[in-house]
Design a protein around this motif. Structure first.
Motif: not given
Length: 128
Positions: A47-49, A70-74, A101-102, A113-115
């Motif tokens: 997950l980027l953005r 929340v501060g993470a790019q899982p 989400y990008s 992109s994810v809706t």
């Protein structure tokens, strides 16, 4: 609970009104939401953005965009899930949110992109 699957990635949303942190006399209503992201695809993803649309019943519309959540790019391998809780303030006792989400496919480095499905934020006393 609201759920939507885009390109093998499931987004589930649950919402909670926060009365102890709201102040209706000042038109300040706080809602929490829990997002569960599940990777049903065959590739690892990151997950980027995030990009949110937040709309209250007074037709106030704002957008929030930024890196990660929340501060993470899982990073989620196939079959894995990631869950987080965040909040949104509204100027009315009901509204809605939606967004996207990008994500990055870590095999081929392609961005997709994810809706995030539209969900309602409604103070419980409004439903009576």
């Amino acid at each position: 609970m609201i759920q939507q699957v885009t390109e093998g990635v499931s987004i589930t949303v649950e919402t909670f009104y926060q009365p102890e942190q709201s102040n209706p006399q000042n038109a300040d209503y706080l809602f929490a939401y829990r997002i569960t992201i599940e990777n049903f695809s065959s590739m690892p993803i990151k997950l980027l953005r995030r990009h949110w649309h937040i709309i209250d019943s007074n037709s106030n519309h704002r957008q929030v965009e930024g890196e990660g959540v929340v501060g993470a790019q899982p990073i989620l391998d196939p079959g894995e899930a990631y869950q987080y809780v965040s909040t949104a303030n509204l100027r009315s006792d009901m509204g809605k949110m939606y967004g996207s989400y990008s994500m990055e496919n870590l095999y081929n480095k392609k961005i997709f992109s994810v809706t995030i499905p539209e969900f309602e934020l409604i103070a419980p006393f409004k439903m009576n």
